[in-house]
Write a protein that holds these residues in place. Structure first.
Motif, PDB file in Angstrom:
ATOM      1  N   THR A 118       5.047   4.835  -3.880  1.00  0.00           N
ATOM      2  CA  THR A 118       4.938   3.389  -4.023  1.00  0.00           C
ATOM      3  C   THR A 118       5.757   2.930  -5.223  1.00  0.00           C
ATOM      4  O   THR A 118       5.963   3.691  -6.174  1.00  0.00           O
ATOM      5  CB  THR A 118       3.462   2.962  -4.175  1.00  0.00           C
ATOM      6  OG1 THR A 118       3.364   1.543  -4.105  1.00  0.00           O
ATOM      7  CG2 THR A 118       2.866   3.451  -5.486  1.00  0.00           C
ATOM      8  N   SER A 152       4.798  -6.243  -2.341  1.00  0.00           N
ATOM      9  CA  SER A 152       3.993  -6.273  -3.559  1.00  0.00           C
ATOM     10  C   SER A 152       4.823  -6.483  -4.821  1.00  0.00           C
ATOM     11  O   SER A 152       4.266  -6.744  -5.885  1.00  0.00           O
ATOM     12  CB  SER A 152       3.179  -4.983  -3.701  1.00  0.00           C
ATOM     13  OG  SER A 152       3.997  -3.909  -4.099  1.00  0.00           O
ATOM     14  N   LYS A 205       5.801   0.356  -8.282  1.00  0.00           N
ATOM     15  CA  LYS A 205       4.895  -0.498  -9.051  1.00  0.00           C
ATOM     16  C   LYS A 205       5.320  -0.498 -10.522  1.00  0.00           C
ATOM     17  O   LYS A 205       6.084   0.358 -10.971  1.00  0.00           O
ATOM     18  CB  LYS A 205       3.453   0.016  -8.961  1.00  0.00           C
ATOM     19  CG  LYS A 205       2.818  -0.072  -7.578  1.00  0.00           C
ATOM     20  CD  LYS A 205       2.530  -1.490  -7.160  1.00  0.00           C
ATOM     21  CE  LYS A 205       1.779  -1.534  -5.832  1.00  0.00           C
ATOM     22  NZ  LYS A 205       2.618  -1.071  -4.714  1.00  0.00           N
ATOM     23  N   ASP A 210      -4.305  -4.348  -8.672  1.00  0.00           N
ATOM     24  CA  ASP A 210      -3.770  -3.135  -9.275  1.00  0.00           C
ATOM     25  C   ASP A 210      -4.223  -1.906  -8.489  1.00  0.00           C
ATOM     26  O   ASP A 210      -5.293  -1.900  -7.869  1.00  0.00           O
ATOM     27  CB  ASP A 210      -4.267  -2.979 -10.714  1.00  0.00           C
ATOM     28  CG  ASP A 210      -3.720  -4.049 -11.644  1.00  0.00           C
ATOM     29  OD1 ASP A 210      -2.735  -4.714 -11.280  1.00  0.00           O
ATOM     30  OD2 ASP A 210      -4.293  -4.198 -12.744  1.00  0.00           O
ATOM     31  N   ARG A 211      -3.413  -0.869  -8.557  1.00  0.00           N
ATOM     32  CA  ARG A 211      -3.822   0.457  -8.084  1.00  0.00           C
ATOM     33  C   ARG A 211      -4.126   1.277  -9.333  1.00  0.00           C
ATOM     34  O   ARG A 211      -3.251   1.472 -10.180  1.00  0.00           O
ATOM     35  CB  ARG A 211      -2.706   1.102  -7.264  1.00  0.00           C
ATOM     36  CG  ARG A 211      -2.924   2.576  -6.921  1.00  0.00           C
ATOM     37  CD  ARG A 211      -4.061   2.761  -5.935  1.00  0.00           C
ATOM     38  NE  ARG A 211      -4.001   4.054  -5.273  1.00  0.00           N
ATOM     39  CZ  ARG A 211      -4.567   5.176  -5.738  1.00  0.00           C
ATOM     40  NH1 ARG A 211      -5.218   5.155  -6.898  1.00  0.00           N
ATOM     41  NH2 ARG A 211      -4.477   6.297  -5.056  1.00  0.00           N
ATOM     42  N   ASN A 249       0.843  -1.187   0.000  1.00  0.00           N
ATOM     43  CA  ASN A 249       0.000   0.000   0.000  1.00  0.00           C
ATOM     44  C   ASN A 249       0.882   1.242   0.000  1.00  0.00           C
ATOM     45  O   ASN A 249       1.963   1.234   0.589  1.00  0.00           O
ATOM     46  CB  ASN A 249      -0.904   0.008   1.231  1.00  0.00           C
ATOM     47  CG  ASN A 249      -1.929  -1.104   1.184  1.00  0.00           C
ATOM     48  OD1 ASN A 249      -2.433  -1.443   0.118  1.00  0.00           O
ATOM     49  ND2 ASN A 249      -2.220  -1.688   2.333  1.00  0.00           N
TER      50      ASN A 249
END
Length: 205
Positions: free
Chosen positions: A160, A121, A162, A182-183, A91
């Protein structure tokens, strides 16, 4: 007793341990790590490093890992980049930009700064909790690259790590962990790229 090169056996051991660390981990050891590997104190390790510097076998800097082998022992050259704090692989985490330390990285790595990873993640991309990611500072990325993304504004900015997947009317920030979702960044949400991840450093122990 000194050998034909003017070094004692212990000084040869110190040079070997520094070279081993550079080859295995991509960075020189701290005095404490060097002392532990040789079974001596950090102060004794520092004494031998200074003796080797006086004899022209290495260069010592002011930071814990700032040393460079010279001459026949020389390894690929390194430069120091700032370790700026934590970034979430999970997160989004409140962005922390305070200088924690400096890290030596190989010349040519493209890294401008490093961030300490928190979360799991990105494990399937080989980025683990506690790793240091090396980041090339830029505000753009190609589709599929791993980026440090900033979400929010002002004091509420979060960071973050990703995979960056731009799509029509949205940006997808995809984890490398099949257990996570997914974000999705939608129009109107504050979003920017702080940089592209170009490497990972993992400290053992």
């Amino acid at each position: 007793m000194a050998d034909s090169g003017g070094l004692t056996r212990r000084q040869r051991d110190v040079l070997g341990a520094v070279g081993d660390s550079l080859r295995a981990r991509g960075m020189p050891p701290t005095r404490a790590e060097l002392g532990e590997s040789l079974g001596v104190s950090a102060q004794t390790a520092d004494f031998h490093l200074r003796a080797l510097a006086r004899k022209g076998h290495l260069r010592l800097g002011r930071q814990a890992r700032d040393l460079e082998l010279l001459g026949a022992e020389a390894a690929p050259s390194f430069r120091a980049v700032p370790l700026l704090g934590r970034v979430a692989a999970g997160n989004p985490l409140s962005a922390i930009e305070n200088l924690e330390d400096v890290l030596p990285v190989p010349e040519g790595s493209g890294a401008d700064f490093a961030l300490r990873v928190q979360g799991d993640s990105m494990v399937e991309a080989g980025i683990l909790d506690g790793d240091r990611v090396l980041v090339q500072q830029q505000d753009f990325a190609a589709k599929g690259e791993i980026v440090v993304a900033l979400l929010g504004e002002g004091d509420a900015i979060e960071a973050t790590v990703k995979r960056y997947l731009p799509a029509k009317n949205r940006v997808i920030l995809r984890p490398a962990n099949a257990m996570l979702e997914d974000r999705v960044v939608r129009p109107g949400e504050a979003f920017s790229i702080a940089g592209r991840v170009v490497g990972v450093i993992r400290l053992w122990g």
